[in-house]
Motif scaffolding. Structure first.
Motif, PDB file in Angstrom:
ATOM      1  N   PHE A  13       0.361  -1.034  -0.388  1.00 34.94           N
ATOM      2  CA  PHE A  13       0.175   0.260  -0.120  1.00 34.94           C
ATOM      3  C   PHE A  13       0.341   1.645   0.298  1.00 34.94           C
ATOM      4  O   PHE A  13       0.661   2.263  -0.937  1.00 34.94           O
ATOM      5  CB  PHE A  13      -1.160  -0.150   1.263  1.00 34.94           C
ATOM      6  N   LYS A  14       1.651   1.446   1.076  1.00 38.96           N
ATOM      7  CA  LYS A  14       2.965   3.018   0.533  1.00 38.96           C
ATOM      8  C   LYS A  14       3.875   2.536  -1.001  1.00 38.96           C
ATOM      9  O   LYS A  14       3.457   3.216  -0.902  1.00 38.96           O
ATOM     10  CB  LYS A  14       4.052   2.469   2.150  1.00 38.96           C
ATOM     11  N   ARG A  15       3.579   1.729  -1.446  1.00 37.10           N
ATOM     12  CA  ARG A  15       4.177   2.060  -2.740  1.00 37.10           C
ATOM     13  C   ARG A  15       3.640   2.184  -3.720  1.00 37.10           C
ATOM     14  O   ARG A  15       3.708   2.870  -4.037  1.00 37.10           O
ATOM     15  CB  ARG A  15       5.096  -0.377  -3.069  1.00 37.10           C
ATOM     16  N   GLN A  16       2.120   2.076  -3.274  1.00 37.16           N
ATOM     17  CA  GLN A  16       0.745   1.968  -4.554  1.00 37.16           C
ATOM     18  C   GLN A  16       1.004   3.831  -4.030  1.00 37.16           C
ATOM     19  O   GLN A  16       1.161   4.754  -4.640  1.00 37.16           O
ATOM     20  CB  GLN A  16      -0.345   1.598  -4.617  1.00 37.16           C
ATOM     21  N   LEU A  17       0.727   4.402  -2.956  1.00 36.68           N
ATOM     22  CA  LEU A  17       0.551   5.525  -2.390  1.00 36.68           C
ATOM     23  C   LEU A  17       2.359   6.297  -2.873  1.00 36.68           C
ATOM     24  O   LEU A  17       1.748   7.004  -3.806  1.00 36.68           O
ATOM     25  CB  LEU A  17       0.612   5.814  -1.034  1.00 36.68           C
ATOM     26  N   ASN A  18       3.009   5.849  -2.824  1.00 36.50           N
ATOM     27  CA  ASN A  18       4.213   6.724  -3.265  1.00 36.50           C
ATOM     28  C   ASN A  18       4.530   6.448  -5.017  1.00 36.50           C
ATOM     29  O   ASN A  18       4.359   8.080  -5.380  1.00 36.50           O
ATOM     30  CB  ASN A  18       5.923   6.073  -2.842  1.00 36.50           C
ATOM     31  N   GLU A  19       3.892   5.355  -5.745  1.00 35.22           N
ATOM     32  CA  GLU A  19       4.049   5.572  -7.221  1.00 35.22           C
ATOM     33  C   GLU A  19       2.340   6.378  -7.398  1.00 35.22           C
ATOM     34  O   GLU A  19       2.361   6.982  -8.436  1.00 35.22           O
ATOM     35  CB  GLU A  19       3.046   4.020  -7.407  1.00 35.22           C
ATOM     36  N   ALA A  20       1.790   6.813  -6.592  1.00 38.85           N
ATOM     37  CA  ALA A  20       0.549   7.164  -6.839  1.00 38.85           C
ATOM     38  C   ALA A  20       0.246   8.864  -7.135  1.00 38.85           C
ATOM     39  O   ALA A  20      -0.339   9.288  -7.923  1.00 38.85           O
ATOM     40  CB  ALA A  20      -1.075   7.244  -6.028  1.00 38.85           C
ATOM     41  N   GLY A  21       1.201   9.463  -5.779  1.00 41.47           N
ATOM     42  CA  GLY A  21       1.861  10.610  -5.761  1.00 41.47           C
ATOM     43  C   GLY A  21       2.665  11.331  -7.164  1.00 41.47           C
ATOM     44  O   GLY A  21       2.606  12.144  -7.680  1.00 41.47           O
ATOM     45  N   ARG A  22       3.779  10.501  -7.483  1.00 35.80           N
ATOM     46  CA  ARG A  22       4.549  10.242  -8.831  1.00 35.80           C
ATOM     47  C   ARG A  22       3.589  10.578 -10.035  1.00 35.80           C
ATOM     48  O   ARG A  22       3.676  11.445 -10.931  1.00 35.80           O
ATOM     49  CB  ARG A  22       5.687   9.970  -8.869  1.00 35.80           C
ATOM     50  N   ALA A  23       2.483   9.528  -9.880  1.00 36.34           N
ATOM     51  CA  ALA A  23       1.829  10.134 -10.502  1.00 36.34           C
ATOM     52  C   ALA A  23       0.953  11.170 -10.718  1.00 36.34           C
ATOM     53  O   ALA A  23       0.757  11.191 -12.483  1.00 36.34           O
ATOM     54  CB  ALA A  23       0.609   8.660 -10.923  1.00 36.34           C
ATOM     55  N   ILE A  48     -10.969  13.308 -28.391  1.00 44.33           N
ATOM     56  CA  ILE A  48     -11.148  12.998 -26.644  1.00 44.33           C
ATOM     57  C   ILE A  48      -9.904  12.080 -26.914  1.00 44.33           C
ATOM     58  O   ILE A  48      -9.890  11.515 -25.791  1.00 44.33           O
ATOM     59  CB  ILE A  48     -12.349  12.164 -26.777  1.00 44.33           C
ATOM     60  N   ARG A  49      -9.982  11.441 -27.933  1.00 42.93           N
ATOM     61  CA  ARG A  49      -9.413  10.177 -28.078  1.00 42.93           C
ATOM     62  C   ARG A  49      -7.310  11.071 -28.186  1.00 42.93           C
ATOM     63  O   ARG A  49      -6.428   9.701 -27.517  1.00 42.93           O
ATOM     64  CB  ARG A  49      -9.537   9.334 -29.638  1.00 42.93           C
ATOM     65  N   GLN A  50      -7.114  11.936 -28.683  1.00 39.48           N
ATOM     66  CA  GLN A  50      -6.071  12.411 -27.821  1.00 39.48           C
ATOM     67  C   GLN A  50      -5.490  12.895 -26.802  1.00 39.48           C
ATOM     68  O   GLN A  50      -4.627  12.275 -26.290  1.00 39.48           O
ATOM     69  CB  GLN A  50      -6.263  13.639 -28.420  1.00 39.48           C
ATOM     70  N   MET A  51      -6.946  12.866 -25.893  1.00 40.96           N
ATOM     71  CA  MET A  51      -7.012  13.366 -24.467  1.00 40.96           C
ATOM     72  C   MET A  51      -6.322  12.127 -23.870  1.00 40.96           C
ATOM     73  O   MET A  51      -5.694  11.992 -22.778  1.00 40.96           O
ATOM     74  CB  MET A  51      -7.831  14.479 -24.383  1.00 40.96           C
ATOM     75  N   GLU A  52      -7.067  11.209 -24.524  1.00 40.32           N
ATOM     76  CA  GLU A  52      -7.144   9.889 -23.301  1.00 40.32           C
ATOM     77  C   GLU A  52      -5.745   9.474 -23.396  1.00 40.32           C
ATOM     78  O   GLU A  52      -5.321   8.410 -22.805  1.00 40.32           O
ATOM     79  CB  GLU A  52      -8.300   9.183 -23.657  1.00 40.32           C
ATOM     80  N   ALA A  53      -5.516   9.361 -24.620  1.00 39.79           N
ATOM     81  CA  ALA A  53      -3.304   8.806 -25.087  1.00 39.79           C
ATOM     82  C   ALA A  53      -3.249   9.868 -24.467  1.00 39.79           C
ATOM     83  O   ALA A  53      -1.880   8.784 -23.631  1.00 39.79           O
ATOM     84  CB  ALA A  53      -3.411   8.441 -26.479  1.00 39.79           C
ATOM     85  N   ALA A  54      -3.369  10.782 -24.142  1.00 42.97           N
ATOM     86  CA  ALA A  54      -2.166  11.855 -23.924  1.00 42.97           C
ATOM     87  C   ALA A  54      -1.828  11.375 -21.948  1.00 42.97           C
ATOM     88  O   ALA A  54      -1.078  11.124 -21.379  1.00 42.97           O
ATOM     89  CB  ALA A  54      -2.406  12.901 -23.825  1.00 42.97           C
ATOM     90  N   ILE A  55      -3.275  11.322 -21.697  1.00 47.30           N
ATOM     91  CA  ILE A  55      -2.956  10.943 -20.126  1.00 47.30           C
ATOM     92  C   ILE A  55      -2.502   9.254 -19.900  1.00 47.30           C
ATOM     93  O   ILE A  55      -1.819   8.828 -19.079  1.00 47.30           O
ATOM     94  CB  ILE A  55      -4.918  10.971 -19.482  1.00 47.30           C
ATOM     95  N   ASP A  56      -3.072   7.628 -21.078  1.00 51.43           N
ATOM     96  CA  ASP A  56      -2.156   6.759 -20.547  1.00 51.43           C
ATOM     97  C   ASP A  56      -1.171   6.925 -20.651  1.00 51.43           C
ATOM     98  O   ASP A  56      -0.758   5.742 -20.254  1.00 51.43           O
ATOM     99  CB  ASP A  56      -2.954   6.075 -21.484  1.00 51.43           C
ATOM    100  N   LYS A  58       1.229   9.243 -20.005  1.00 46.47           N
ATOM    101  CA  LYS A  58       1.738   9.768 -18.875  1.00 46.47           C
ATOM    102  C   LYS A  58       1.863   9.093 -17.974  1.00 46.47           C
ATOM    103  O   LYS A  58       2.735   9.244 -16.996  1.00 46.47           O
ATOM    104  CB  LYS A  58       0.669  11.423 -18.305  1.00 46.47           C
ATOM    105  N   ALA A  59       0.670   7.868 -17.444  1.00 51.01           N
ATOM    106  CA  ALA A  59      -0.218   7.488 -16.406  1.00 51.01           C
ATOM    107  C   ALA A  59       0.954   5.962 -16.743  1.00 51.01           C
ATOM    108  O   ALA A  59       0.253   4.867 -15.908  1.00 51.01           O
ATOM    109  CB  ALA A  59      -1.195   7.071 -16.594  1.00 51.01           C
ATOM    110  N   SER A  60       1.884   5.779 -17.311  1.00 53.39           N
ATOM    111  CA  SER A  60       1.684   4.639 -18.019  1.00 53.39           C
ATOM    112  C   SER A  60       2.526   3.521 -16.923  1.00 53.39           C
ATOM    113  O   SER A  60       2.645   2.093 -17.204  1.00 53.39           O
ATOM    114  CB  SER A  60       2.333   4.289 -19.692  1.00 53.39           C
ATOM    115  N   SER A  61       3.479   4.590 -16.217  1.00 51.90           N
ATOM    116  CA  SER A  61       4.577   3.669 -15.662  1.00 51.90           C
ATOM    117  C   SER A  61       4.447   2.978 -14.213  1.00 51.90           C
ATOM    118  O   SER A  61       4.380   2.470 -13.794  1.00 51.90           O
ATOM    119  CB  SER A  61       5.635   4.514 -15.503  1.00 51.90           C
TER     120      SER A  61
END
Length: 89
Positions: A13-23, A48-56, A58-61
């Motif tokens: 959970f701590k790892r997930q929180l740290n990752e979430a903060g970076r995301a 819409i497709r461009q925006m969703e792809a950009a979000i994906d 940025k969050a892919s890691s």
């Protein structure tokens, strides 16, 4: 007498929180610039497709992190609605 209790899953959970903060930092600010032609549903869908792809991108890691996936879903819904609203003209 001192008793130690180990809570299973706390490290995960701590790892997930740290990752979430970076995301969240990577998703803060400008995500992408998209062009919309009001009244043109094709340009709205493309935006819409461009925006969703950009979000994906940025969050892919952080794929697989439920905290990040939840915020990604919410961001996509919010931007989808905003782009659709602006595209109505």
């Amino acid at each position: 007498m001192t008793m130690q209790i180990k809570i299973d899953g706390l490290d995960k959970f701590k790892r997930q929180l740290n990752e979430a903060g970076r995301a969240f930092k990577s998703l803060d600010g400008e995500i992408a610039k998209v062009n919309i032609v009001p009244g043109d549903p094709i340009s709205v869908q493309a935006a819409i497709r461009q925006m969703e792809a950009a979000i994906d991108r940025k969050a892919s890691s952080y794929r697989g992190n439920p905290l990040v996936e939840n915020i990604v879903k919410q961001l996509k819904e919010r931007y989808r609605a905003e782009i659709a609203r602006r595209g109505r003209g």
